[in-house]
Design an enzyme around this catalytic site. Structure first.
Site, mmCIF file in Angstrom:
data_model
loop_
_atom_site.group_PDB
_atom_site.id
_atom_site.type_symbol
_atom_site.label_atom_id
_atom_site.label_comp_id
_atom_site.label_asym_id
_atom_site.label_seq_id
_atom_site.Cartn_x
_atom_site.Cartn_y
_atom_site.Cartn_z
ATOM 1 N N GLU A 26 -12.718 -4.892 4.083
ATOM 2 C CA GLU A 26 -11.601 -5.793 4.313
ATOM 3 C C GLU A 26 -10.768 -5.973 3.034
ATOM 4 O O GLU A 26 -9.561 -6.209 3.100
ATOM 5 C CB GLU A 26 -12.127 -7.138 4.843
ATOM 6 C CG GLU A 26 -11.116 -7.993 5.569
ATOM 7 C CD GLU A 26 -10.548 -7.375 6.851
ATOM 8 O OE1 GLU A 26 -11.084 -6.362 7.354
ATOM 9 O OE2 GLU A 26 -9.545 -7.894 7.330
ATOM 10 N N HIS A 28 -7.646 0.225 5.382
ATOM 11 C CA HIS A 28 -9.003 0.580 5.832
ATOM 12 C C HIS A 28 -9.172 2.106 5.819
ATOM 13 O O HIS A 28 -10.199 2.635 5.385
ATOM 14 C CB HIS A 28 -9.228 0.091 7.267
ATOM 15 C CG HIS A 28 -9.587 -1.367 7.394
ATOM 16 N ND1 HIS A 28 -10.662 -1.916 6.748
ATOM 17 C CD2 HIS A 28 -9.034 -2.373 8.122
ATOM 18 C CE1 HIS A 28 -10.747 -3.213 7.076
ATOM 19 N NE2 HIS A 28 -9.770 -3.509 7.884
ATOM 20 N N HIS A 62 -2.298 -2.773 7.097
ATOM 21 C CA HIS A 62 -3.683 -3.236 7.052
ATOM 22 C C HIS A 62 -4.647 -2.112 7.446
ATOM 23 O O HIS A 62 -5.571 -1.766 6.694
ATOM 24 C CB HIS A 62 -3.843 -4.437 7.995
ATOM 25 C CG HIS A 62 -5.220 -5.019 8.056
ATOM 26 N ND1 HIS A 62 -5.590 -6.126 7.334
ATOM 27 C CD2 HIS A 62 -6.330 -4.645 8.741
ATOM 28 C CE1 HIS A 62 -6.862 -6.413 7.571
ATOM 29 N NE2 HIS A 62 -7.346 -5.527 8.429
ATOM 30 N N GLU A 63 -4.397 -1.505 8.604
ATOM 31 C CA GLU A 63 -5.288 -0.427 9.051
ATOM 32 C C GLU A 63 -5.183 0.766 8.098
ATOM 33 O O GLU A 63 -6.172 1.461 7.859
ATOM 34 C CB GLU A 63 -4.964 -0.012 10.491
ATOM 35 C CG GLU A 63 -5.120 -1.117 11.541
ATOM 36 C CD GLU A 63 -6.469 -1.840 11.520
ATOM 37 O OE1 GLU A 63 -7.492 -1.191 11.208
ATOM 38 O OE2 GLU A 63 -6.510 -3.060 11.816
HETATM 39 ZN ZN LIG Z 1 -9.458 -5.400 8.776
#
Ligand SMILES: [Zn+2]
Length: 503
Positions: free
Chosen positions: A297, A271, A267-268
């Site tokens: 997101e 980003h 997830h990171e």
């Molecule tokens: Zn996030």
């Protein structure tokens, strides 16, 4: 005087001034990153002072009349190229918005934020919403005042939504969350009728160091540039950027929960890939900044869910995972592993929710925030409203306030309008990923082979390089040919969970 300078000279002055502000803000971000990772205990006191000083400097630079003069002189100047014009337009908007806030309001907000944060902590300790309610009441009164300061069309909540997702409004979100209710609810009911999936093996002992190595390996595979970033450990995983050439990620490791590190790391990483893909030549300027929280997101969730929780992804990685953790996974088939990591189970806590029920958590918060802003939901009864919504949509009984209305920090910080961007992120992700599958030849086969380069290249061409040049809505139309719709997420969910739960 601006009047005696050429357009090019004025733009150069603008760039210097705005980049100087960015330098201060990025220095602040370094201090913030350090605070969450390596700051020794005794350093906290002066660190607070250092952060306040730099924040004040950034604010002074941004509100200085010289910047206003340059912006006024360059506004609407068609000698500038389109990107330059957009930078001037967006900087002017930022400047004007900042100027709208009366000093007394800023002081009130700072005081009430502090008060309500501490009330929230106290209320959590006491497990009693009533301890938080008086401070929250004050916060909501201020937020209503803020909607008037900012101005809005239609619903007052639109003013706050716009802060996180420019152009988002209740009309658009009502449509989307109505579809969550009408289309996801039956899906959830179908899933609940099936025998539960076993995921106990994800909670055996997974060695910390081996997990760390796996995380680094996954980040590198995704295309995260280790020469332009690094990973460290923090209590809550986050991504922070000081420039596209220095984008840091953090993770946390729970030895009794395989999923904790793995998907937060991916997830990171998503980003971070976005931040590393922003144009360096626009450093510090609006067109060098992420377009919105929802789009940010979308990048994390595309990698986390559409890629990182797919069967295709694990077809490549699972054999290696079994070698890393032979005792835990030797006897677990790929198919059982895939089912376990996608287990759907209605729950009380948003941050622990699966990919599907997650959106009910957000929809509930959206309805509540909207109701608080138009007065149709009273602060006093909020815990009852909350519990009723959870019973109705997630079929769970909230046992107490800590597992209910007190679980998120957002409202104590005054972040109203933030939650919807989480769901928007997933829905944008589904729409982008569907577009990528159509536009990138052999995308799925490449993912099966562990090659994410074609996907990253597509993102680097279609999403990352524009910064704030396009709003999220414009970007979505440009990339997918249509505005954000719920349909792509629904198709994705039906296909995925229909496969897992056989319907
Ligand atoms: Zn996030």
């Amino acid at each position: 005087m601006p009047g005696s300078k050429s357009t090019a000279e004025l733009y150069a002055d603008y760039k210097i001034k705005v980049q100087k502000i960015a330098d201060v803000r990025n220095a602040l971000a370094v201090l913030g990153w350090d605070q969450e990772t390596y700051l020794p205990e005794k350093g906290a006191g002066f660190r607070g002072q250092q952060i306040t000083t730099l924040s004040t400097i950034a604010h002074e630079l941004f509100t200085a009349p010289e910047l206003d003069n340059i912006l006024q002189a360059l506004k609407g100047n068609t000698d500038l190229d389109p990107v330059q014009q957009k930078n001037i337009l967006l900087s002017t908007e930022d400047y004007e918005k900042n100027k709208k806030y009366p000093a007394a309001f800023v002081a009130d907000m700072s005081r009430v934020t502090n008060e309500s944060y501490h009330a929230w902590i106290k209320a959590r300790k006491a497990n009693d919403y009533n301890v938080f309610a008086p401070a929250l009441s004050k916060m909501i009164a201020l937020k209503k005042q803020e909607t008037d300061i900012l101005g809005y069309e239609g619903h007052p909540y639109n003013a706050l939504l716009n802060e996180y997702e420019k152009g988002a409004n209740t009309a658009m979100l009502d449509t989307i969350f109505n579809e969550v209710k009408t289309a996801l609810s039956p899906l959830l009911t179908q899933i609940e009728q099936h025998p539960p999936v076993n995921k106990d093996f994800l909670h055996l002992h997974y060695n910390r160091d081996v997990q760390w190595q796996l995380g680094i390996h996954l980040l590198k595979d995704m295309g995260y540039d280790m020469q332009a970033g690094r990973q460290d450990i923090s209590e809550h995983p986050f991504t922070t950027s000081f420039s596209p050439q220095d984008v840091r990620v953090t993770t946390r490791i729970d030895e009794n929960d395989f999923g904790n590190m793995t998907w937060s790391c991916i997830h990171e990483g998503g980003h971070a890939l976005y931040e590393q893909g922003l144009p360096t030549e626009q450093y510090g300027l609006p067109c060098g900044e992420a377009t919105s929280l929802g789009i940010h997101e979308s990048q994390s969730r595309l990698w986390e869910n559409n890629v990182g929780r797919s069967l295709h992804f694990w077809q490549h990685h699972y054999p290696r995972l079994q070698q890393l953790f032979p005792e835990n996974l030797r006897a677990v088939s790929l198919s059982d592993f895939y089912k376990a990591i996608n287990k759907v189970q209605p729950s009380l806590i948003r941050t622990e929710a699966d990919e599907l029920t997650y959106h009910f958590h957000i929809m509930i918060r959206y309805e509540i925030e909207k109701g608080l802003m138009d007065g149709s939901i009273a602060v006093k009864d909020l815990h009852h409203t909350w519990n009723e919504y959870y019973r109705q949509y997630l079929h769970v009984t909230v046992p107490d306030d800590v597992h209910g209305v007190l679980q998120d920090i957002h409202w104590s910080h005054g972040s109203f309008g933030y939650f919807p961007t989480y769901s928007l992120g997933s829905f944008y992700a589904a729409q982008f990923f569907t577009a990528a599958q159509k536009q990138v030849p052999e995308l799925d086969n490449n993912i099966i082979a562990g090659n994410y380069q074609p996907l990253l290249e597509w993102l680097r061409t279609n999403i990352h390089p524009f910064g704030r040049y396009y709003t999220s809505n414009e970007l979505c139309k440009k990339v997918t040919g249509k505005e954000l719709v719920f349909g792509d997420f629904l198709d994705y969910a039906k296909k995925k969970y229909g496969g897992i739960y056989n319907f």
